[in-house]
Scaffold this motif. Structure first.
Motif, mmCIF file in Angstrom:
data_model
loop_
_atom_site.group_PDB
_atom_site.id
_atom_site.type_symbol
_atom_site.label_atom_id
_atom_site.label_comp_id
_atom_site.label_asym_id
_atom_site.label_seq_id
_atom_site.Cartn_x
_atom_site.Cartn_y
_atom_site.Cartn_z
ATOM 1 N N LYS A 123 5.124 -3.405 4.094
ATOM 2 C CA LYS A 123 4.498 -2.054 3.863
ATOM 3 C C LYS A 123 3.917 -1.627 5.495
ATOM 4 C CE LYS A 123 3.587 -1.434 -1.435
ATOM 5 N NZ LYS A 123 3.858 -3.006 -1.421
ATOM 6 N N VAL A 124 5.041 -1.926 6.432
ATOM 7 C CA VAL A 124 4.431 -1.767 7.602
ATOM 8 C C VAL A 124 5.767 -0.877 8.337
ATOM 9 C CG1 VAL A 124 3.920 -3.221 9.536
ATOM 10 C CG2 VAL A 124 3.395 -4.617 7.665
ATOM 11 N N ASP A 152 -0.687 -4.460 12.440
ATOM 12 C CA ASP A 152 -0.414 -3.144 11.371
ATOM 13 C C ASP A 152 -1.043 -2.550 12.423
ATOM 14 O OD1 ASP A 152 0.970 -0.817 9.988
ATOM 15 O OD2 ASP A 152 0.202 -2.066 8.031
ATOM 16 N N THR A 155 -3.190 -0.093 9.382
ATOM 17 C CA THR A 155 -4.095 -0.661 8.336
ATOM 18 C C THR A 155 -4.834 -0.428 8.494
ATOM 19 O OG1 THR A 155 -1.930 -1.026 6.859
ATOM 20 C CG2 THR A 155 -3.740 -1.678 6.003
ATOM 21 N N LYS A 156 -6.311 0.445 8.432
ATOM 22 C CA LYS A 156 -7.421 0.460 8.757
ATOM 23 C C LYS A 156 -8.683 -0.767 8.286
ATOM 24 C CE LYS A 156 -5.671 2.890 12.818
ATOM 25 N NZ LYS A 156 -5.957 1.723 14.265
ATOM 26 N N ASN A 157 -8.242 -0.283 6.580
ATOM 27 C CA ASN A 157 -9.606 -0.477 5.804
ATOM 28 C C ASN A 157 -9.879 -1.406 5.562
ATOM 29 O OD1 ASN A 157 -6.679 -0.636 4.214
ATOM 30 N ND2 ASN A 157 -7.728 -0.849 2.486
ATOM 31 N N TYR A 164 -7.855 -9.047 10.534
ATOM 32 C CA TYR A 164 -7.724 -7.765 10.607
ATOM 33 C C TYR A 164 -7.879 -7.640 12.756
ATOM 34 C CZ TYR A 164 -8.476 -5.979 6.767
ATOM 35 O OH TYR A 164 -8.570 -5.089 5.884
ATOM 36 N N GLY A 212 -6.246 -2.534 13.510
ATOM 37 C CA GLY A 212 -5.602 -2.718 12.440
ATOM 38 C C GLY A 212 -5.541 -4.497 11.862
ATOM 39 N N LYS A 213 -4.549 -4.129 10.952
ATOM 40 C CA LYS A 213 -4.345 -5.891 9.729
ATOM 41 C C LYS A 213 -3.250 -6.513 10.626
ATOM 42 C CE LYS A 213 -3.916 -7.253 4.883
ATOM 43 N NZ LYS A 213 -3.308 -8.076 5.061
ATOM 44 N N PHE A 215 0.139 -8.486 10.134
ATOM 45 C CA PHE A 215 0.668 -8.999 8.219
ATOM 46 C C PHE A 215 1.226 -10.238 8.519
ATOM 47 C CE2 PHE A 215 2.605 -6.409 11.723
ATOM 48 C CZ PHE A 215 4.193 -7.167 11.968
#
Length: 221
Positions: A123-124, A152, A155-157, A164, A212-213, A215
């Motif tokens: 999902k990137v 990624d 995606t920051k949550n 991260y 970002g995360k 991945f």
């Protein structure tokens, strides 16, 4: 080392470490982060299997290159396959004034190619993905110095315990993050012997911005 069907003596002979050191590592009397890395090389298994008894792919969506498919360096003369996409690869990076990443020099060097299906499964969005090198030993043995990671940036949550890339008051850091009450953040390193947890309450946490995360990562042993 029971899972590998090896005696402590056999493991000591393979790794070049003393049997006393092997016993202390197994019994938990010492953590020996650097020794774990040496041991994983000798036994040809991941450091996480020795530390946690489980492979990275089972412990976390962050996966090693052997699980993610082919990784290759290329330049403008290399033709992309139908299922391939290029990602920027920054060997030297600095943080922009906001929360992004910019290259110290113009990004005209090698890029990394990934399969579109691999990124889609993670999902990137390829347009939001970049690769950088990790510097230092704070994330050893999982991420040794000069490990390449994929970020990624869409995606920051924060999900507790995930890895991260963060902008920490102008410094690019790769860390495990945990949310704390009052919008605080716990910053954790894998190398806990040298880098204990950092606690940032709500106001202090404002100097940390999630870029970002992570991945994907690739480790060459």
């Amino acid at each position: 080392m029971t899972e590998l069907n090896l005696t402590q003596r056999e493991v000591a002979d393979m790794s070049g470490l003393s049997q006393v050191t092997i016993h202390k590592l197994i019994s938990g009397k010492v953590k020996g982060t650097t020794k774990i890395l040496e041991l994983s090389k000798a036994l040809q298994c991941s450091p996480e299997r020795l530390l946690y008894g489980i492979d990275p792919i089972k412990r976390d969506p962050v996966q090693n290159a052997s699980y993610m498919g082919m990784l290759d360096a290329w330049d403008d003369s290399t033709t992309l396959g139908e299922d391939e996409v290029e990602l920027p690869f920054y060997t030297e990076v600095q943080l922009a004034a906001g929360n992004g990443i910019i290259a110290v020099n113009e990004n005209r060097g090698p890029k990394l190619r990934f399969s579109k299906s691999t990124l889609r499964n993670q999902k990137v969005d390829p347009l939001a993905a970049v690769c950088v090198k990790v510097a230092g030993n704070s994330m050893e043995p999982v991420l040794p110095n000069n490990t390449t990671v994929g970020i990624d940036t869409a995606t920051k949550n924060i999900i507790d315990g995930k890895m991260y890339a963060i902008n920490h008051d102008g410094m690019l850091r790769i860390k495990l993050l945990y949310k704390l009450p009052g919008n605080g953040i716990r910053v954790r390193s894998y190398n806990q012997d040298e880098y204990p947890d950092e606690i940032y309450p709500g106001d202090q946490a404002k100097v940390i911005t999630v870029i970002g995360k992570i991945f994907w990562y690739s480790v060459l042993l």
